[in-house]
Design a protein around this motif. Structure first.
Motif, mmCIF file in Angstrom:
data_model
loop_
_atom_site.group_PDB
_atom_site.id
_atom_site.type_symbol
_atom_site.label_atom_id
_atom_site.label_comp_id
_atom_site.label_asym_id
_atom_site.label_seq_id
_atom_site.Cartn_x
_atom_site.Cartn_y
_atom_site.Cartn_z
ATOM 1 N N ALA A 181 12.062 -6.842 42.748
ATOM 2 C CA ALA A 181 11.215 -5.663 42.961
ATOM 3 C C ALA A 181 10.707 -5.627 44.395
ATOM 4 O O ALA A 181 10.582 -6.666 45.059
ATOM 5 C CB ALA A 181 10.043 -5.676 41.989
ATOM 6 N N ASP A 182 10.403 -4.422 44.873
ATOM 7 C CA ASP A 182 9.877 -4.250 46.234
ATOM 8 C C ASP A 182 8.356 -4.192 46.276
ATOM 9 O O ASP A 182 7.753 -4.467 47.310
ATOM 10 C CB ASP A 182 10.446 -2.963 46.839
ATOM 11 N N TYR A 183 7.747 -3.765 45.157
ATOM 12 C CA TYR A 183 6.289 -3.712 45.023
ATOM 13 C C TYR A 183 5.918 -4.291 43.661
ATOM 14 O O TYR A 183 6.722 -4.279 42.732
ATOM 15 C CB TYR A 183 5.755 -2.279 45.031
ATOM 16 N N ILE A 184 4.673 -4.742 43.556
ATOM 17 C CA ILE A 184 4.058 -4.955 42.241
ATOM 18 C C ILE A 184 3.104 -3.787 42.026
ATOM 19 O O ILE A 184 2.250 -3.505 42.879
ATOM 20 C CB ILE A 184 3.278 -6.280 42.170
ATOM 21 N N LEU A 185 3.266 -3.085 40.916
ATOM 22 C CA LEU A 185 2.413 -1.939 40.591
ATOM 23 C C LEU A 185 1.571 -2.275 39.362
ATOM 24 O O LEU A 185 2.087 -2.403 38.258
ATOM 25 C CB LEU A 185 3.278 -0.701 40.305
ATOM 26 N N ILE A 186 0.267 -2.427 39.564
ATOM 27 C CA ILE A 186 -0.667 -2.645 38.452
ATOM 28 C C ILE A 186 -1.244 -1.274 38.110
ATOM 29 O O ILE A 186 -1.923 -0.668 38.933
ATOM 30 C CB ILE A 186 -1.797 -3.615 38.857
ATOM 31 N N GLU A 187 -0.959 -0.775 36.903
ATOM 32 C CA GLU A 187 -1.280 0.628 36.636
ATOM 33 C C GLU A 187 -2.006 0.840 35.310
ATOM 34 O O GLU A 187 -1.992 -0.009 34.421
ATOM 35 C CB GLU A 187 -0.009 1.477 36.674
ATOM 36 N N THR A 188 -2.662 2.005 35.236
ATOM 37 C CA THR A 188 -3.342 2.489 34.032
ATOM 38 C C THR A 188 -4.422 1.530 33.560
ATOM 39 O O THR A 188 -4.724 1.468 32.371
ATOM 40 C CB THR A 188 -2.324 2.767 32.888
ATOM 41 N N LEU B 138 4.867 -9.801 47.669
ATOM 42 C CA LEU B 138 5.137 -8.367 47.648
ATOM 43 C C LEU B 138 3.859 -7.558 47.852
ATOM 44 O O LEU B 138 2.778 -7.990 47.451
ATOM 45 C CB LEU B 138 5.757 -7.962 46.309
ATOM 46 N N PRO B 139 3.973 -6.368 48.449
ATOM 47 C CA PRO B 139 2.800 -5.482 48.503
ATOM 48 C C PRO B 139 2.394 -5.073 47.087
ATOM 49 O O PRO B 139 3.251 -4.851 46.226
ATOM 50 C CB PRO B 139 3.284 -4.275 49.315
ATOM 51 N N VAL B 140 1.075 -4.978 46.866
ATOM 52 C CA VAL B 140 0.554 -4.704 45.524
ATOM 53 C C VAL B 140 -0.134 -3.344 45.509
ATOM 54 O O VAL B 140 -1.001 -3.055 46.339
ATOM 55 C CB VAL B 140 -0.439 -5.796 45.083
ATOM 56 N N ALA C 128 -5.623 -5.537 48.100
ATOM 57 C CA ALA C 128 -4.668 -4.558 47.564
ATOM 58 C C ALA C 128 -4.036 -3.811 48.737
ATOM 59 O O ALA C 128 -4.711 -3.486 49.712
ATOM 60 C CB ALA C 128 -5.365 -3.580 46.624
ATOM 61 N N ASP C 129 -2.745 -3.543 48.654
ATOM 62 C CA ASP C 129 -2.051 -2.879 49.753
ATOM 63 C C ASP C 129 -2.076 -1.359 49.624
ATOM 64 O O ASP C 129 -2.060 -0.647 50.630
ATOM 65 C CB ASP C 129 -0.602 -3.376 49.810
ATOM 66 N N ILE C 130 -2.088 -0.865 48.403
ATOM 67 C CA ILE C 130 -2.171 0.563 48.118
ATOM 68 C C ILE C 130 -3.139 0.716 46.944
ATOM 69 O O ILE C 130 -3.077 -0.057 45.982
ATOM 70 C CB ILE C 130 -0.787 1.147 47.752
#
Length: 791
Positions: A131-138, A158-160, A190-192
């Motif tokens: 993966a290119d990002y880790i996305l922690i969502e919802t 990875l950017p998070v 956090a990156d984003i």
């Protein structure tokens, strides 16, 4: 540059008939990877530059529902592989990590470390897969987001991307507002930072704006296609692709540069976003002035020279206080909690927490204190210790951005404390001490401060991360002690512009009439540049000095606050808040429930029993009345879920004592409630909150759990002669199961009243489904249940 995410995955999989009841959607990554790749390809063809893996529920804790925990690594790696088959090397892949479905202690039964380990497994597998990002969502809880972010940063480079989910009141379920989220997550690395799900694009524009005003990190947003509706027995989202796309420029103008869709969105919605933004100018954003911002779970406090003075309450400190030290040593935190609440009532905006008691496990005590206090009050906390192990225990447990008290220029302190500040996103109180001792003059203190700030910035801290201590010595030992402090404050302000703090009472040590010396010194320091004194907020003379100084220094324009304060009126009013011990028993018990003070219940109820107060009166006039008041405050946004649950716990404690004293006769009780999350839905967080409030309020609760077939719910309602059936559905794909349960209940002749709720539901949907009531949140559900039984 604007980046375009994809839209909903589950909707398309359902349309293809791939999501049979009871089947794990994430297992398709292994069983039918070509189908997952095909969905990804549709979004890439529509214009997505970032696609999300089909791993929203692929953490070990979530997979446990399907007995698939041991296959978490395999499923996550397969998901990235399926995405990469469509993405190639031109489109980026975000490894999705969704919520666990549980609350972290003390809101729920999930330990922080278990949540952390859960996300470590998933993040590591997503990174291993490519993966290119880790996305922690919802995520609906800042503390769970913290656990996931710490885990992702621990095991990947990875950017998070951190995306919380907000309700219509602009806060998460556990009370976090966008400013607090931005401040806390930015500081933690956090990156984003962003938002997804729950609301449509129109409702998310103001939230995006607040996020962008509080961080320079990129902002992401993935709205739903409006709020779901039930049309001809099917769940639909009202917003078509064109309307959805029309909101994209407004979201960019508000500050977002990563835009996609969530529930109800399709490749057509993503194509509409791309089309709406094709000629949109590249957004530009002004750099933010970094202020010192500290946060709790639900509130941010700014400390700055241009803002009113912020009091740091010093009373949670056992030094020189034998009773408090003895209680902490015995494991009792009653006085600690009382001091926290009382100091905030007295005007403290931040609370210093020190567990320096000899002969105890101070790390364990600090963790408990931080956990307890952060439940009781929304004041951000200051963790006061010289031990790095104790510091980390406190920082790890704290659901916000804390202040570390303190970092000196001593080599060991610099080596151990600064990395912890960076890891947990804490700010630091800088104390000008060296291994050689205390610098005497202002110029010497400035040189030491240069060392601390320089080392901290080399490690990664920035403007907005520092609070500078003026270092107060006693004037009885050094006639120029006051002058040194005042000069130090002026030099701090002139050179750095950072806010300043210090403890005040040292100045008068060894002198008579210490309150006069302290309050006079306080006023002088405020004029010289003191922004956040560490003091006893109960000290009336100091409070008076502060009030007058704010008027004189222009921080209380035209003396407005001074003029309206009751202390300065010609005929002062009576004190507004009475202590529990001064109240009549019913009022004292009610106040204890409102404050979430379960520890006070045994003594207060003994007083009530001694006065022969009827148990029904206790329940109605004290306990139920308190929860009703909490419900009003919750609905108005004055209190949040942690405080509600704490009040419910105090209520349960009272109920248990009353039941032990006056056992219920057969047939007595509030009524029976059958509670369940419907078939196909494995989310039970909201249901569990409702269950806790109902049970604590005296209802006979029959909790059937999650993923419960309609037949089982109906059978239980009949068998137990239920007064109420509570149904929950979080996912849009399972909402129609509510209709099926209601249909079967009516066909069976059962007369139970049906209350429905869940993140995906609306009043219109509940009406269409034939429910008797719709509960927007757990407190409303409790109030509805009470009304049903009372009638």
């Amino acid at each position: 540059m604007i980046h375009i995410f994809d839209g909903a995955m589950g909707t398309i999989l359902q349309q293809k008939g791939l999501l049979a009841p009871g089947y794990c959607p994430e297992l398709l990554n292994v069983d039918r990877p070509e189908e997952i790749t095909a969905v990804h390809q549709q979004y890439i063809d529509a214009g997505s530059t970032i696609i999300e893996t089909n791993t929203f529920g692929a953490s070990p804790l979530k997979l446990a529902h399907y007995d698939l925990s041991e296959r978490a690594r395999e499923i996550n790696i397969a998901a990235v592989k399926a995405a990469r088959a469509a993405a190639g090397d031109k489109v980026k892949i975000a490894g999705s990590m969704g919520p666990t479905g549980k609350f972290i202690k003390p809101l729920g039964d999930l330990d922080f470390e278990d949540a952390y380990e859960n996300y470590k497994v998933q993040a590591a597998a997503l990174a291993e897969g490519g993966a290119d990002y880790i996305l922690i969502e919802t995520s609906i809880d800042l503390q769970e987001m913290r656990a996931a972010l710490l885990a992702a940063k621990e095991v990947t480079k990875l950017p998070v991307i951190c995306q919380l989910s907000y309700s219509e009141d602009g806060r998460t379920v556990t009370g976090t507002d966008p400013q607090t989220a931005a401040i806390t997550l930015d500081a933690m690395g956090a990156d984003i930072i962003g938002i997804n799900c729950s609301l449509g694009p129109e409702q998310l524009v103001p939230i995006v704006k607040i996020l962008s005003e509080n961080t320079e990190k990129p902002i992401s947003v993935q709205p739903n296609a409006g709020l779901p509706q039930l049309v001809n027995g099917k769940t639909t989202f009202p917003m078509g692709p064109e309307d959805f796309g029309n909101w994209a420029p407004k979201l960019v103008q508000a500050g977002a540069t990563y835009i996609g869709g969530c529930c109800g969105t399709s490749p057509a919605h993503i194509a509409a976003i791309k089309d709406a933004l094709k000629d949109f100018p590249e957004p530009t954003f002004k750099p933010l002035r970094r202020r010192l911002m500290l946060s709790s779970r639900s509130k941010t406090v700014a400390v700055d020279k241009e803002l009113p003075t912020v009091l740091i309450g010093e009373r949670i400190n056992p030094t020189g206080r034998k009773k408090l030290a003895a209680e902490i040593k015995d494991g009792s935190f009653l006085s600690v909690k009382k001091e926290a609440m009382d100091q905030v009532k007295a005007g403290a905006k931040l609370l210093d927490v020190n567990m320096g008691v000899g002969g105890i496990d101070q790390a364990k005590a600090m963790k408990k204190a931080i956990t307890e206090i952060s439940q009781l009050t929304d004041a951000p906390l200051v963790i006061d210790t010289s031990d790095p192990e104790v510091l980390e225990a406190g920082l790890r447990a704290y659901p916000g951005r804390a202040l570390i008290n303190s970092v000196s220029a001593e080599k060991e302190r610099l080596r151990t404390f600064i990395p912890l500040a960076i890891k947990y996103g804490a700010a630091i109180l800088c104390l000008p001490l060296t291994d050689d001792g205390i610098p005497k003059t202002a110029e010497e203190r400035l040189k030491v401060m240069d060392i601390i700030i320089s080392e901290a910035k080399k490690a990664g801290l920035k403007d907005g991360d520092f609070l500078l201590d003026g270092l107060v010595m006693t004037v009885a030992a050094d006639q120029y002690a006051c002058a040194h402090v005042l000069n130090t404050l002026r030099l701090y302000r002139e050179k750095y512009g950072y806010p300043a703090t210090m403890g005040l009472s040292n100045i008068s040590f060894g002198l008579p009439n210490r309150p006069l010396i302290n309050s006079t010194f306080f006023a002088m320091c405020l004029a010289a540049g003191l922004d956040a004194p560490i003091m006893n907020p109960y000290d009336e003379q100091m409070q008076n000095a502060l009030m007058a100084s704010m008027a004189l220094l222009g921080k209380d324009p035209n003396g407005k606050d001074f003029s309206t304060n009751e202390k300065n009126l010609s005929v002062p009013k009576k004190a507004a808040v009475a202590k529990q011990e001064d109240l009549a028993p019913l009022e004292a018990i009610k106040q204890a429930v409102i404050e979430g003070n379960a520890d006070a219940m045994p003594e207060l109820l003994e007083r009530a029993f001694a006065d022969n107060i009827d148990p029904n009166k206790l329940t109605e006039k004290a306990l139920t009345a308190a929860m009703n008041e909490i419900g009003v405050d919750f609905g108005a946004g004055r209190v949040f879920l942690p405080q509600v649950l704490l009040s419910a716990e105090a209520m349960r404690s009272a109920f248990n004592i009353i039941k032990e004293k006056y056992p219920a006769k057969e047939g007595e009780g509030k009524g029976t409630v059958v509670l369940a999350t419907v078939k196909g839905d494995v989310h039970d967080l909201g249901k569990n909150i409702v269950g806790a409030l109902l049970e604590n309020s005296g209802f006979n609760l029959i909790d059937l759990g999650k993923d419960v077939p309609a037949e089982e719910i109906v059978a239980s309602a009949i068998k137990n002669d239920a007064d109420i059936v509570g149904l929950c559905a979080l996912m849009t794909t399972t909402m129609t199961e509510i209709d099926e349960v209601i249909r079967q209940l009516k066909e069976s002749g059962n007369t139970s009243k049906v209350i429905v709720g869940g993140a995906a539901l609306t009043q219109d949907y509940a009406d269409e489904a034939g429910a008797d009531f719709y509960a927007q949140d757990a407190v409303i559900a409790l109030n509805i249940a009470n009304d049903i039984i009372s009638k």
